[in-house]
Design a protein around this motif. Structure first.
Motif, PDB file in Angstrom:
ATOM      1  N   ASP A 156      53.824  42.222  45.081  1.00  0.00           N
ATOM      2  CA  ASP A 156      53.245  41.750  46.342  1.00  0.00           C
ATOM      3  C   ASP A 156      51.763  42.104  46.473  1.00  0.00           C
ATOM      4  O   ASP A 156      51.147  41.831  47.497  1.00  0.00           O
ATOM      5  CB  ASP A 156      54.011  42.331  47.540  1.00  0.00           C
ATOM      6  CG  ASP A 156      55.440  41.808  47.596  1.00  0.00           C
ATOM      7  OD1 ASP A 156      55.625  40.598  47.340  1.00  0.00           O
ATOM      8  OD2 ASP A 156      56.357  42.586  47.884  1.00  0.00           O
ATOM      9  N   ASP A 157      51.219  42.716  45.428  1.00  0.00           N
ATOM     10  CA  ASP A 157      49.818  43.142  45.443  1.00  0.00           C
ATOM     11  C   ASP A 157      49.065  42.398  44.341  1.00  0.00           C
ATOM     12  O   ASP A 157      49.523  42.328  43.197  1.00  0.00           O
ATOM     13  CB  ASP A 157      49.743  44.660  45.210  1.00  0.00           C
ATOM     14  CG  ASP A 157      48.334  45.211  45.387  1.00  0.00           C
ATOM     15  OD1 ASP A 157      47.390  44.417  45.535  1.00  0.00           O
ATOM     16  OD2 ASP A 157      48.179  46.446  45.352  1.00  0.00           O
ATOM     17  N   ILE A 158      47.913  41.846  44.668  1.00  0.00           N
ATOM     18  CA  ILE A 158      47.158  41.062  43.692  1.00  0.00           C
ATOM     19  C   ILE A 158      46.263  41.917  42.793  1.00  0.00           C
ATOM     20  O   ILE A 158      45.804  41.479  41.744  1.00  0.00           O
ATOM     21  CB  ILE A 158      46.309  39.994  44.425  1.00  0.00           C
ATOM     22  CG1 ILE A 158      45.938  38.846  43.457  1.00  0.00           C
ATOM     23  CG2 ILE A 158      45.071  40.614  45.061  1.00  0.00           C
ATOM     24  CD1 ILE A 158      45.345  37.646  44.139  1.00  0.00           C
ATOM     25  N   HIS A 159      46.041  43.176  43.169  1.00  0.00           N
ATOM     26  CA  HIS A 159      45.127  44.035  42.403  1.00  0.00           C
ATOM     27  C   HIS A 159      45.581  44.281  40.962  1.00  0.00           C
ATOM     28  O   HIS A 159      44.734  44.338  40.056  1.00  0.00           O
ATOM     29  CB  HIS A 159      44.909  45.354  43.145  1.00  0.00           C
ATOM     30  CG  HIS A 159      44.119  45.195  44.410  1.00  0.00           C
ATOM     31  ND1 HIS A 159      44.716  45.034  45.644  1.00  0.00           N
ATOM     32  CD2 HIS A 159      42.778  45.138  44.632  1.00  0.00           C
ATOM     33  CE1 HIS A 159      43.772  44.893  46.564  1.00  0.00           C
ATOM     34  NE2 HIS A 159      42.601  44.948  45.983  1.00  0.00           N
ATOM     35  N   LEU A 161      46.862  42.195  39.036  1.00  0.00           N
ATOM     36  CA  LEU A 161      46.458  40.999  38.291  1.00  0.00           C
ATOM     37  C   LEU A 161      44.974  41.067  37.944  1.00  0.00           C
ATOM     38  O   LEU A 161      44.558  40.659  36.858  1.00  0.00           O
ATOM     39  CB  LEU A 161      46.771  39.743  39.102  1.00  0.00           C
ATOM     40  CG  LEU A 161      48.247  39.535  39.472  1.00  0.00           C
ATOM     41  CD1 LEU A 161      48.425  38.210  40.184  1.00  0.00           C
ATOM     42  CD2 LEU A 161      49.126  39.591  38.230  1.00  0.00           C
ATOM     43  N   TYR A 162      44.175  41.568  38.876  1.00  0.00           N
ATOM     44  CA  TYR A 162      42.750  41.763  38.596  1.00  0.00           C
ATOM     45  C   TYR A 162      42.573  42.767  37.462  1.00  0.00           C
ATOM     46  O   TYR A 162      41.703  42.598  36.594  1.00  0.00           O
ATOM     47  CB  TYR A 162      42.020  42.259  39.838  1.00  0.00           C
ATOM     48  CG  TYR A 162      41.886  41.239  40.942  1.00  0.00           C
ATOM     49  CD1 TYR A 162      41.662  39.892  40.655  1.00  0.00           C
ATOM     50  CD2 TYR A 162      41.968  41.611  42.276  1.00  0.00           C
ATOM     51  CE1 TYR A 162      41.541  38.959  41.668  1.00  0.00           C
ATOM     52  CE2 TYR A 162      41.851  40.676  43.299  1.00  0.00           C
ATOM     53  CZ  TYR A 162      41.636  39.349  42.982  1.00  0.00           C
ATOM     54  OH  TYR A 162      41.518  38.418  43.976  1.00  0.00           O
ATOM     55  N   TYR A 181      52.295  39.063  33.181  1.00  0.00           N
ATOM     56  CA  TYR A 181      51.245  38.461  34.008  1.00  0.00           C
ATOM     57  C   TYR A 181      51.688  37.085  34.511  1.00  0.00           C
ATOM     58  O   TYR A 181      51.492  36.751  35.703  1.00  0.00           O
ATOM     59  CB  TYR A 181      49.960  38.341  33.201  1.00  0.00           C
ATOM     60  CG  TYR A 181      48.863  37.572  33.893  1.00  0.00           C
ATOM     61  CD1 TYR A 181      48.121  38.144  34.926  1.00  0.00           C
ATOM     62  CD2 TYR A 181      48.551  36.265  33.505  1.00  0.00           C
ATOM     63  CE1 TYR A 181      47.104  37.437  35.566  1.00  0.00           C
ATOM     64  CE2 TYR A 181      47.542  35.552  34.138  1.00  0.00           C
ATOM     65  CZ  TYR A 181      46.828  36.140  35.160  1.00  0.00           C
ATOM     66  OH  TYR A 181      45.834  35.433  35.791  1.00  0.00           O
ATOM     67  N   ALA A 184      54.146  37.493  37.365  1.00  0.00           N
ATOM     68  CA  ALA A 184      53.458  37.862  38.605  1.00  0.00           C
ATOM     69  C   ALA A 184      52.697  36.670  39.185  1.00  0.00           C
ATOM     70  O   ALA A 184      52.626  36.494  40.412  1.00  0.00           O
ATOM     71  CB  ALA A 184      52.505  39.026  38.356  1.00  0.00           C
ATOM     72  N   LEU A 185      52.136  35.849  38.309  1.00  0.00           N
ATOM     73  CA  LEU A 185      51.402  34.660  38.756  1.00  0.00           C
ATOM     74  C   LEU A 185      52.366  33.662  39.409  1.00  0.00           C
ATOM     75  O   LEU A 185      52.051  33.074  40.449  1.00  0.00           O
ATOM     76  CB  LEU A 185      50.694  34.015  37.566  1.00  0.00           C
ATOM     77  CG  LEU A 185      49.386  33.267  37.841  1.00  0.00           C
ATOM     78  CD1 LEU A 185      48.363  34.171  38.531  1.00  0.00           C
ATOM     79  CD2 LEU A 185      48.820  32.715  36.545  1.00  0.00           C
ATOM     80  N   GLN A 188      53.023  34.807  42.864  1.00  0.00           N
ATOM     81  CA  GLN A 188      51.940  34.486  43.785  1.00  0.00           C
ATOM     82  C   GLN A 188      51.996  33.013  44.198  1.00  0.00           C
ATOM     83  O   GLN A 188      51.645  32.662  45.320  1.00  0.00           O
ATOM     84  CB  GLN A 188      50.577  34.790  43.132  1.00  0.00           C
ATOM     85  CG  GLN A 188      50.299  36.261  42.907  1.00  0.00           C
ATOM     86  CD  GLN A 188      50.212  37.062  44.192  1.00  0.00           C
ATOM     87  OE1 GLN A 188      49.723  36.569  45.212  1.00  0.00           O
ATOM     88  NE2 GLN A 188      50.687  38.292  44.159  1.00  0.00           N
ATOM     89  N   HIS A 189      52.463  32.154  43.290  1.00  0.00           N
ATOM     90  CA  HIS A 189      52.590  30.721  43.588  1.00  0.00           C
ATOM     91  C   HIS A 189      53.922  30.391  44.266  1.00  0.00           C
ATOM     92  O   HIS A 189      54.207  29.218  44.510  1.00  0.00           O
ATOM     93  CB  HIS A 189      52.460  29.908  42.299  1.00  0.00           C
ATOM     94  CG  HIS A 189      51.114  29.990  41.675  1.00  0.00           C
ATOM     95  ND1 HIS A 189      50.891  29.758  40.323  1.00  0.00           N
ATOM     96  CD2 HIS A 189      49.897  30.283  42.186  1.00  0.00           C
ATOM     97  CE1 HIS A 189      49.610  29.895  40.042  1.00  0.00           C
ATOM     98  NE2 HIS A 189      48.985  30.227  41.162  1.00  0.00           N
TER      99      HIS A 189
END
Length: 305
Positions: A156-159, A161-162, A181, A184-185, A188-189
């Motif tokens: 639930d956290d985008i960090h 992925l960064y 990855y 997780a992507l 997010q979608h």
């Protein structure tokens, strides 16, 4: 700090972790939750000694990875236990604490080796610290596994992925990390079906972390399906929904649908106006395809991906 002679140096801490997680964890004369509490308490004491001594990052990652595997393993094995025996929130807190410490140590090692971006060279540097790679019952060090766990523990956290995007190419191109990855992507979608399709290629540890998200993923997916397949007459077969959303059985699908306000017999009647958005998530259940259920802790501590 008041009595320095009581502090355990790195070799003693390594032997302590090895003894606790390889030897003590095999005890079968006490309940699993009691064993977990004891081991967790001793591992916290190890981390306290590490903090006070300010151990170098090369030694920290060797001591932290077995703890990470420990918290992931018991986090899944004890997920159905009552709160009086096991606290999943506290376990997740300790797991994230170890993950962040481990990854920050890896970053420090990389910064100290300017021009070195090869993960294999970093792993080779650990050979002098008594870390073995393989399935011989010894503790192993696998940064790719830890990077993957960090992503899956924070869906639930985008960090995370960064962080992945900023990793050296030699690490990013490893297939299992790229797979994590992509999972997780997909999250997010909000493509939950693709997430679960990709998850079948995960290793036992990473798959068990994702399985703890199943109640949340299943609720969100059922809500999305209620909009996509909204109909008063047409249904989606229960067996199809079971396969899509990783339910243990068709009866579990019917039970979950009923809980969220959907009608289900041989097929599920998806109706967006009937879906109960405000219902709490169902409690986690062990997924029958999770391979970690058939593994001992010592097996989990020694394998690499």
């Amino acid at each position: 700090m008041a009595v320095p002679r009581l502090l355990r140096p790195y070799p003693v801490l390594f032997d302590t972790i090895h003894y606790l997680l390889i030897k003590v964890s095999n005890r079968s004369d006490v309940p699993m939750s009691v064993l977990y509490d004891f081991l967790n308490d001793r591992l916290r004491a190890v981390r306290q000694d590490m903090t006070i001594q300010r151990l170098p990052p090369e030694e920290c990652i060797v001591l932290l990875e077995p703890m990470i595997r420990f918290y992931v393993y018991f986090g899944y094995r004890l997920c159905e236990h009552p709160l009086s025996e096991y606290d999943p929130v506290l376990n997740k807190k300790y797991l994230l604490e170890c993950l962040k410490w481990y990854l920050s140590s890896c970053d420090l090692i990389e910064r100290s080796k300017v021009g070195v971006n090869d993960v294999d060279e970093i792993i080779d540097n650990l050979s002098s610290l008594n870390v073995n790679r393989g399935k011989d019952g010894t503790l192993s060090c696998d940064r790719i596994l830890v990077e993957s766990l960090y992503i899956l523990c924070n869906l639930d956290d985008i960090h995370p992925l960064y962080r992945y995007l900023n990793l050296p190419k030699s690490i990013k191109r490893v297939s299992i990390l790229k797979l994590t990855y992509n999972i997780a992507l997909a999250h997010q979608h909000r493509n939950y079906i693709r997430m679960l399709q990709l998850s079948t290629r995960l290793c036992p540890l990473t798959f068990s972390v994702l399985c703890l998200y199943l109640p949340s993923l299943q609720k969100r997916a059922l809500q999305s399906l209620s909009t996509a397949f909204n109909s008063k007459h047409l249904t989606v077969p229960v067996r199809v929904v079971q396969k899509w959303l990783a339910f243990n059985s068709e009866e579990e699908v019917r039970s979950a649908c009923k809980y969220y306000g959907l009608e289900a017999t041989d097929g599920v009647f998806f109706n967006k106006s009937n879906f109960k958005h405000n219902e709490n998530m169902l409690p986690p259940k062990k997924y029958y395809k999770a391979k970690i259920l058939s593994l001992k802790l010592e097996d989990v501590l020694s394998y690499t991906i």
